[in-house]
Design an enzyme around this catalytic site. Structure first.
Site, PDB file in Angstrom:
ATOM      1  N   LYS A   1      44.501  40.396  46.616  1.00  0.00           N
ATOM      2  CA  LYS A   1      43.585  40.458  47.750  1.00  0.00           C
ATOM      3  C   LYS A   1      43.975  41.545  48.751  1.00  0.00           C
ATOM      4  O   LYS A   1      43.158  41.944  49.585  1.00  0.00           O
ATOM      5  CB  LYS A   1      43.519  39.104  48.452  1.00  0.00           C
ATOM      6  CG  LYS A   1      42.983  37.971  47.592  1.00  0.00           C
ATOM      7  CD  LYS A   1      41.507  38.115  47.320  1.00  0.00           C
ATOM      8  CE  LYS A   1      40.933  36.872  46.669  1.00  0.00           C
ATOM      9  NZ  LYS A   1      39.486  36.943  46.459  1.00  0.00           N
ATOM     10  N   ASP A   2      45.211  42.034  48.684  1.00  0.00           N
ATOM     11  CA  ASP A   2      45.612  43.137  49.565  1.00  0.00           C
ATOM     12  C   ASP A   2      44.683  44.335  49.384  1.00  0.00           C
ATOM     13  O   ASP A   2      44.347  45.032  50.342  1.00  0.00           O
ATOM     14  CB  ASP A   2      47.040  43.588  49.243  1.00  0.00           C
ATOM     15  CG  ASP A   2      48.090  42.572  49.644  1.00  0.00           C
ATOM     16  OD1 ASP A   2      47.719  41.504  50.164  1.00  0.00           O
ATOM     17  OD2 ASP A   2      49.285  42.841  49.411  1.00  0.00           O
TER      18      ASP A   2
END
Length: 455
Positions: free
Chosen positions: A43-44
């Site tokens: 998700k970064d």
């Protein structure tokens, strides 16, 4: 190399070959280990992309506040970006998320608001609705909305897909990933299919989610939606980031199979990964056993790290209490359900039925507790002892509607919940409900538990 901030280290995560869990599969199975990102999850990638695109469009200005509904990992990515760029963060989360995820977000300076899981997305208490309301109320705030924000899938189209293609030297034939917001699967699959039309994409779904049936029938079936435990996979909505046209197949995975596979990944492959990683690998391997041929290369995306789940899938007591370990003394809800005949039919009443008719049904079927339905959904319950007290106090109620006297709905439990867990729940409250593998609803009472224990 020296980086200007931690967010510059995002991406270029490794591909690792499975050596044990792939036994019996002809092709090669690789996993892309996304916990090498600084926030320990894939998700970064999209968190930074959503924020930078918002800055370019003037949607957030210096000193602003990022507000997002998250299962934890997106929040971590946004929090790291916020630290680097000088923003505040407020995150809403469903109460089924692990305590570790909440603690980690607070550790990096975010405010976390925990919301109930078992409410509809439109309910003002849902973590979707609470995030939207905060965005409306707080000046200079930005609501990324990872479910519909197109920067989500574009981040994976621009980074994850090219990395997979590069690192397999263009030999990839199958790509598998869990589908939640849809960004990682849709963006990566779109890129890979543009490089080769032969690439097959396999989306991993969970029981209690709408994706698989929607893909196969085009129908959004609310009967497919019910509570489940696995975090970060499946949905009760259709996010705009889910591009069904680039997802060839969906495989559903149970909470138990996902949890067991997660622990096997740690013990047998040295991959200390998160719960939905177990979902992805279990589902992908089930597909691979029947479909992979010699020379094929499958890549499975592993979203996050195991530290998020120390109190759940990596905790023996938690696993045992949910029937996910095999050392149970008496059995599970599944065993009770399996004892019932194929023609089993749950006895129910409608909330618009008259109370006297509901009483007649309870007497005729010899049941003391009964679910109350509305349009195929369980919305409440009746129990004979409380109903009796209300009728004695006001005899005229017998001609009223059931909805005027019904109690809260019985709780749904996982199919593999152990009998000791079920026993404690029915002792404290009322009977519980469970869905079998054909999605039929069953009621489990004290009598059912006693019968199973003494069988």
């Amino acid at each position: 190399m020296i980086y200007n901030s931690i967010i510059e280290t995002i991406g270029n995560t490794p591909l690792v070959r499975l050596n044990k869990l792939n036994k019996g599969i002809e092709g090669e199975v690789l996993v892309k280990v996304e916990y090498f990102n600084p926030g320990n999850s894939m998700k970064d990638r999209m968190a930074v992309k959503m924020l930078e695109d918002a800055e370019n469009e003037g949607l957030i200005k210096p000193g602003g506040t990022i507000i997002e509904g998250t299962s934890g990992n997106t929040g971590m990515g946004l929090a790291l970006a916020a630290i680097a760029k000088g923003y505040k963060c407020i995150f809403t989360m469903a109460d089924k998320q692990s305590k570790e995820k909440i603690d980690i977000l607070r550790a990096v300076g975010a405010e976390v608001i925990v919301c109930p899981t078992n409410v509809s997305p439109e309910d003002p208490r849902s973590y979707y609705a609470v995030a939207k309301k905060l965005n409306e109320d707080i000046p200079n705030s930005f609501y990324p909305n990872q479910y519909d924000n197109q920067s989500n899938w574009k981040a994976h189209y621009e980074t994850t897909g090219p990395e997979v293609w590069r690192d397999t030297e263009g030999k990839i034939t199958h790509f598998a990933a869990g589908v939640g917001t849809g960004g990682s699967m849709s963006g990566t699959a779109k890129y890979l299919k543009e490089q080769s039309e032969k690439v097959v994409s396999v989306g991993i779904d969970t029981y209690g989610s709408v994706f698989k049936k929607y893909k196969e029938t085009g129908e959004f079936d609310e009967n497919e939606v019910y509570p489940y435990l696995t975090e970060g996979i499946g949905e009760d909505i259709l996010p705009k980031n889910v591009n069904f046209s680039v997802i060839d197949h969906f495989i559903k995975v149970t909470d138990k199979d996902a949890a067991v596979m997660t622990r096997r990944l740690a013990r047998e492959e040295g991959l200390f990964v998160g719960w939905s990683c177990g979902s992805a690998v279990h589902g992908a391997l089930e597909y691979a056993k029947e479909n992979l041929k010699k020379g094929d290369v499958m890549v499975i995306l592993l979203p996050d790290h195991g530290t998020r789940y120390l109190g759940k899938v990596y905790n023996d007591d938690w696993m045992r209490n949910h029937g996910f370990l095999e050392d149970k003394a008496f059995g599970t809800a599944r065993d009770i359900v399996n004892l019932r005949t194929e023609g089993y039919q749950l006895v129910v009443v409608n909330k618009n039925d008259k109370i006297k008719d509901a009483i007649a049904i309870m007497n005729d079927k010899s049941v003391s507790q009964i679910p109350v339905m509305e349009e195929g959904q369980v919305v409440g319950s009746l129990t004979d002892n409380k109903l009796l007290l209300k009728i004695i106090e006001n005899p005229a109620l017998k001609d009223a509607k059931v909805e005027e006297v019904m109690e809260d709905s019985m709780k749904f439990v996982a199919l593999d919940s152990t009998l000791d867990v079920l026993s404690s729940m029915v002792e404290r409250e009322k009977a519980v409900l469970v869905r079998d593998e054909k999605h039929r609803v069953h009621i489990i009472t004290k009598h059912d538990i006693l019968a199973a224990i003494t069988k």
